[in-house]
Write a protein that holds these residues in place. Structure first.
Motif, PDB file in Angstrom:
ATOM      1  N   TYR A  21      62.401  35.547  51.791  1.00 31.11           N
ATOM      2  CA  TYR A  21      62.261  34.534  50.745  1.00 31.11           C
ATOM      3  C   TYR A  21      62.412  35.183  49.363  1.00 31.11           C
ATOM      4  CZ  TYR A  21      60.167  30.924  47.802  1.00 31.11           C
ATOM      5  OH  TYR A  21      59.939  29.993  46.817  1.00 31.11           O
ATOM      6  N   VAL A  22      61.754  36.333  49.168  1.00 36.79           N
ATOM      7  CA  VAL A  22      61.821  37.012  47.876  1.00 36.79           C
ATOM      8  C   VAL A  22      63.237  37.526  47.614  1.00 36.79           C
ATOM      9  CG1 VAL A  22      60.966  38.979  46.547  1.00 36.79           C
ATOM     10  CG2 VAL A  22      59.377  37.613  47.914  1.00 36.79           C
ATOM     11  N   LEU A  23      63.914  38.015  48.661  1.00 42.36           N
ATOM     12  CA  LEU A  23      65.278  38.517  48.496  1.00 42.36           C
ATOM     13  C   LEU A  23      66.287  37.387  48.292  1.00 42.36           C
ATOM     14  CD1 LEU A  23      65.343  41.316  51.209  1.00 42.36           C
ATOM     15  CD2 LEU A  23      65.607  41.652  48.757  1.00 42.36           C
ATOM     16  N   GLY A  24      65.911  36.160  48.682  1.00 42.08           N
ATOM     17  CA  GLY A  24      66.817  35.026  48.521  1.00 42.08           C
ATOM     18  C   GLY A  24      67.868  34.922  49.603  1.00 42.08           C
ATOM     19  N   ARG A  54      56.598  44.607  45.445  1.00 40.92           N
ATOM     20  CA  ARG A  54      57.317  45.746  46.022  1.00 40.92           C
ATOM     21  C   ARG A  54      58.770  45.792  45.577  1.00 40.92           C
ATOM     22  NH1 ARG A  54      55.215  44.554  52.142  1.00 40.92           N
ATOM     23  NH2 ARG A  54      53.092  45.344  51.948  1.00 40.92           N
ATOM     24  N   LEU A  55      59.393  44.627  45.491  1.00 35.90           N
ATOM     25  CA  LEU A  55      60.829  44.581  45.242  1.00 35.90           C
ATOM     26  C   LEU A  55      61.195  44.498  43.768  1.00 35.90           C
ATOM     27  CD1 LEU A  55      61.876  42.138  48.107  1.00 35.90           C
ATOM     28  CD2 LEU A  55      62.171  44.603  48.052  1.00 35.90           C
ATOM     29  N   SER A  56      60.261  44.084  42.922  1.00 37.87           N
ATOM     30  CA  SER A  56      60.604  43.880  41.514  1.00 37.87           C
ATOM     31  C   SER A  56      61.135  45.129  40.828  1.00 37.87           C
ATOM     32  CB  SER A  56      59.393  43.331  40.743  1.00 37.87           C
ATOM     33  OG  SER A  56      58.291  44.219  40.822  1.00 37.87           O
ATOM     34  N   PRO A  57      60.646  46.357  41.151  1.00 38.17           N
ATOM     35  CA  PRO A  57      61.227  47.528  40.465  1.00 38.17           C
ATOM     36  C   PRO A  57      62.715  47.718  40.728  1.00 38.17           C
ATOM     37  CG  PRO A  57      59.129  48.092  41.484  1.00 38.17           C
ATOM     38  CD  PRO A  57      59.513  46.731  42.003  1.00 38.17           C
TER      39      PRO A  57
END
Length: 237
Positions: A21-24, A54-57
């Motif tokens: 979901y976060v990765l789209g 975790r993924l935002s950086p």
């Protein structure tokens, strides 16, 4: 070296759904279902929040792109077709609320929606590829994002630690060919590895990425010498 056919988290698990979901990368109907779960299920919402942290950086490597100056003129034509250009210009420039924050936000939203339609890119950029790297019996997990335009792999370290005096090394595996080293993975929550030009086309076709545990500084032989602690297929976003 062997890699389990089913590497990575269990397909369909809440953890995997939250990450996708976060990765789209979820299909539209599954994404809508996940969005409903975020509102209704605190535990699932917490998983999504954790993956966003975790993924935002990884997004820091990709700078913002300023909308071209032609966008406003294109918006004028699209939204006010048939109006008198002079009157329209006077009306547009004289409205006091354009000087307020609320309308600035509204304009930004309009640009966000309209830019893909009004100012399409000259050519479609190569699609990014993503992989969840994990292996049975190992607590090492990475999320990998390959950007063909930059020729680099971004890595987000999810869990698992390297032993003292050892390094993680990233490998590309294409069919039955010998593994090709992509380089030692720098320590830290995120890392970026530049890919050699001769390996980019092969990587962009959807190879397998694997992580092995090697002596400090990487494999001394040019092939994996330690155990494979994480692996996964690259897939289109």
């Amino acid at each position: 070296m062997s890699i389990a056919d089913e590497s990575g988290p269990e397909p369909g698990s809440d953890d995997m759904v939250a990450a996708e979901y976060v990765l789209g990368v979820l299909p539209a109907d599954e994404r809508r279902a996940a969005a409903r779960r975020i509102d209704a299920e605190p535990d699932f919402a917490r998983l999504v929040d954790e993956w966003e942290v975790r993924l935002s950086p990884m997004a820091g490597a990709y700078p913002e792109v300023e909308a071209p100056t032609s966008v406003k003129a294109a918006l004028d034509r699209r939204l006010f077709a048939g109006e008198n250009p002079t009157a329209m210009s006077s009306w547009w420039s004289s409205l006091a609320f354009w000087r307020g924050l609320a309308v600035a936000s509204l304009a930004a939203l309009a640009l966000y929606i309209a830019v893909p339609y009004l100012s399409p890119p000259a050519q479609t950029p190569p699609r990014r590829l993503v992989a969840s790297l994990a292996a049975e019996g190992s607590d090492v997990r990475y999320l990998a994002l390959y950007d063909p335009e930059r020729g680099a792999v971004g890595l987000s370290h999810v869990s698992g630690e390297r032993a003292s005096g050892r390094d993680f090394e990233l490998w590309m595996i294409e069919g039955n060919n010998p593994p090709v080293s992509m380089g030692v993975i720098p320590a830290g929550p995120t890392a970026h590895i530049e890919i050699a030009p001769e390996a980019r086309e092969k990587l962009g076709s959807g190879a397998v990425l694997a992580v092995s545990l090697e002596p400090a500084g990487g494999s001394p032989t040019g092939q994996p010498t330690g155990p494979v602690v994480a692996a996964g297929d690259l897939k289109n976003i």
